[in-house]
Scaffold this motif. Sequence first.
Motif, PDB file in Angstrom:
ATOM      1  N   VAL A   5      17.370 -10.855 -15.531  1.00 26.08           N
ATOM      2  CA  VAL A   5      16.429 -10.955 -16.648  1.00 26.08           C
ATOM      3  C   VAL A   5      15.339  -9.919 -16.413  1.00 26.08           C
ATOM      4  O   VAL A   5      14.805  -9.817 -15.309  1.00 26.08           O
ATOM      5  CB  VAL A   5      15.794 -12.366 -16.696  1.00 26.08           C
ATOM      6  CG1 VAL A   5      14.715 -12.452 -17.760  1.00 26.08           C
ATOM      7  CG2 VAL A   5      16.854 -13.434 -16.925  1.00 26.08           C
ATOM      8  N   THR A   7      11.605  -8.543 -17.656  1.00 26.16           N
ATOM      9  CA  THR A   7      10.466  -9.017 -18.435  1.00 26.16           C
ATOM     10  C   THR A   7       9.178  -8.345 -17.936  1.00 26.16           C
ATOM     11  O   THR A   7       9.199  -7.652 -16.917  1.00 26.16           O
ATOM     12  CB  THR A   7      10.368 -10.566 -18.310  1.00 26.16           C
ATOM     13  OG1 THR A   7       9.386 -11.047 -19.204  1.00 26.16           O
ATOM     14  CG2 THR A   7      10.031 -11.017 -16.898  1.00 26.16           C
ATOM     15  N   ARG A  31       5.997  -9.719 -22.676  1.00 24.84           N
ATOM     16  CA  ARG A  31       7.264 -10.459 -22.669  1.00 24.84           C
ATOM     17  C   ARG A  31       7.184 -11.379 -21.442  1.00 24.84           C
ATOM     18  O   ARG A  31       6.740 -10.949 -20.378  1.00 24.84           O
ATOM     19  CB  ARG A  31       8.453  -9.512 -22.510  1.00 24.84           C
ATOM     20  CG  ARG A  31       8.672  -8.575 -23.698  1.00 24.84           C
ATOM     21  CD  ARG A  31       9.723  -7.552 -23.351  1.00 24.84           C
ATOM     22  NE  ARG A  31       9.317  -6.787 -22.168  1.00 24.84           N
ATOM     23  CZ  ARG A  31      10.151  -6.173 -21.329  1.00 24.84           C
ATOM     24  NH1 ARG A  31      11.450  -6.231 -21.524  1.00 24.84           N
ATOM     25  NH2 ARG A  31       9.701  -5.499 -20.289  1.00 24.84           N
ATOM     26  N   ALA A  33       8.927 -14.610 -18.941  1.00 24.52           N
ATOM     27  CA  ALA A  33       9.987 -15.534 -18.505  1.00 24.52           C
ATOM     28  C   ALA A  33       9.318 -16.632 -17.683  1.00 24.52           C
ATOM     29  O   ALA A  33       8.386 -16.365 -16.920  1.00 24.52           O
ATOM     30  CB  ALA A  33      11.023 -14.812 -17.668  1.00 24.52           C
ATOM     31  N   GLU A  80       7.661 -16.682 -27.516  1.00 26.63           N
ATOM     32  CA  GLU A  80       9.121 -16.522 -27.427  1.00 26.63           C
ATOM     33  C   GLU A  80       9.561 -16.282 -25.980  1.00 26.63           C
ATOM     34  O   GLU A  80      10.219 -15.277 -25.661  1.00 26.63           O
ATOM     35  CB  GLU A  80       9.594 -15.402 -28.353  1.00 26.63           C
ATOM     36  CG  GLU A  80       9.322 -15.727 -29.804  1.00 26.63           C
ATOM     37  CD  GLU A  80       9.806 -14.654 -30.767  1.00 26.63           C
ATOM     38  OE1 GLU A  80      10.566 -13.759 -30.337  1.00 26.63           O
ATOM     39  OE2 GLU A  80       9.411 -14.729 -31.934  1.00 26.63           O
ATOM     40  N   THR A  82      11.457 -16.655 -22.273  1.00 27.40           N
ATOM     41  CA  THR A  82      12.788 -16.979 -21.751  1.00 27.40           C
ATOM     42  C   THR A  82      12.578 -18.084 -20.725  1.00 27.40           C
ATOM     43  O   THR A  82      11.905 -17.861 -19.715  1.00 27.40           O
ATOM     44  CB  THR A  82      13.396 -15.742 -21.046  1.00 27.40           C
ATOM     45  OG1 THR A  82      13.422 -14.681 -21.983  1.00 27.40           O
ATOM     46  CG2 THR A  82      14.783 -16.025 -20.515  1.00 27.40           C
ATOM     47  N   TYR A  83      13.092 -19.293 -21.001  1.00 26.09           N
ATOM     48  CA  TYR A  83      12.946 -20.387 -20.046  1.00 26.09           C
ATOM     49  C   TYR A  83      14.130 -20.384 -19.083  1.00 26.09           C
ATOM     50  O   TYR A  83      15.289 -20.372 -19.517  1.00 26.09           O
ATOM     51  CB  TYR A  83      12.897 -21.735 -20.772  1.00 26.09           C
ATOM     52  CG  TYR A  83      11.598 -21.972 -21.520  1.00 26.09           C
ATOM     53  CD1 TYR A  83      10.381 -22.067 -20.840  1.00 26.09           C
ATOM     54  CD2 TYR A  83      11.586 -22.128 -22.905  1.00 26.09           C
ATOM     55  CE1 TYR A  83       9.194 -22.303 -21.525  1.00 26.09           C
ATOM     56  CE2 TYR A  83      10.403 -22.364 -23.597  1.00 26.09           C
ATOM     57  CZ  TYR A  83       9.211 -22.446 -22.897  1.00 26.09           C
ATOM     58  OH  TYR A  83       8.039 -22.682 -23.574  1.00 26.09           O
TER      59      TYR A  83
END
Length: 323
Positions: A5, A7, A31, A33, A80, A82-83
């Motif tokens: 990922v 971010t 962004r 996470a 928004e 990312t979990y």
Amino acid sequence: MSHRVETDLVIVGAGPTGLFATYYAGFRGMRVAVVDSLPELGGQITAMYPEKQILDVAGFPSVKGRDLVEGLVEQANAAEPTYLLDRAAVALATRDDGLTLTLEDGTEVEAKAMLIAAGIGTFHPRPLPAGEGWVGRGVEFFVPSFAPYAGKDVLIVGGGDSAFDWAVHLEPVAASVTLVHRRDAFRAHQRTVAQVQASSVRILTNAEVVELRGATTVEEAEIKVDGEAQVIRTQAVVAALGFVADLGPLQTWGIETSKRHIVVDQTMRTSHDRVYAAGDITDYPGKVRLIAVGFGEAATAINNLAPVIDPSAHVFPGHSSEG
Ligand SMILES: Cc1cc2nc3c(=O)[nH]c(=O)nc-3n(C[C@H](O)[C@H](O)[C@H](O)COP(=O)(O)OP(=O)(O)OC[C@H]3O[C@@H](n4cnc5c(N)ncnc54)[C@H](O)[C@@H]3O)c2cc1C
């Protein structure tokens, strides 16, 4: 499944502090996470007291834990994020221009900066020795909702805030509530203790659960009170003996810690340039561990790390209410 990922900011911990920081990071155009070892959002509130009324969150004279988390999640979702839930962050590698956080399932998160909002670390309930083998068959460590206790004879074991909070909330729904504590002094808030003492809850001090019995699920408990054995009927035992908190891998990340907390300066920066911390996990002279303080520290941390992610960004964000 493990993956990569990428971010701007990775937040470790989805408790109230991490969730508010997530909103704030989105507001600052990052962004983001969010990693948590628990499968659900909300940290200690979701795990330990979702039904409790919280009285000291600014703007809410009284708010149920679950409702506060719901609002925080709605606010955080504006970013928004990312979990990455149900997996602990285990390893950190830092570079001059960023860092890589590895999660226990092998996921690698590449970020420009990190916020540690890991609370008391990953936490596990302290076991009830007599309850061994009965967990899920009448013994629970958390009370996420009260309905399953309706009409039952509930036995609560412990003398701290969780034990007394649950006694207050279960008393109106249960057939009976007995609270057993091995000392005669309690660690709970005085007002809650007084509330329980004035209710129908039976309090047994200098008492210890020595055995649970039943066919398939718990039906009765043998309790030693001042050395004398007595047997009480119970179909639901809540073991509220506290938690074993584990900072675990965080302590191997090369970040300065003190007595199981992360040392921060007044900008919430840790001993590493790209790593900030906020909420219960931080330590500095005068630190107060409350939700309200975590919110403030989250805003301080995110605004101060904004220029780390984008050197043209300012620390002061302007006001979110400005159009
Ligand atoms: C019974 C009880 C009642 C309370 N009542 C109040 C109250 O009325 N008012 C008040 O202000 N405060 C209260 N508190 C304290 C309050 O809950 C904490 O101050 C607050 O939860 C701190 O939030 P946080 O986000 O910093 O940490 P936490 O809520 O602890 O969240 C941290 C999260 O980080 C995760 N985590 C930790 N390490 C890792 C890792 N390595 N990898 C991935 N995830 C990780 C954890 O799983 C957790 O979900 C109470 C606490 C308890 C136990």
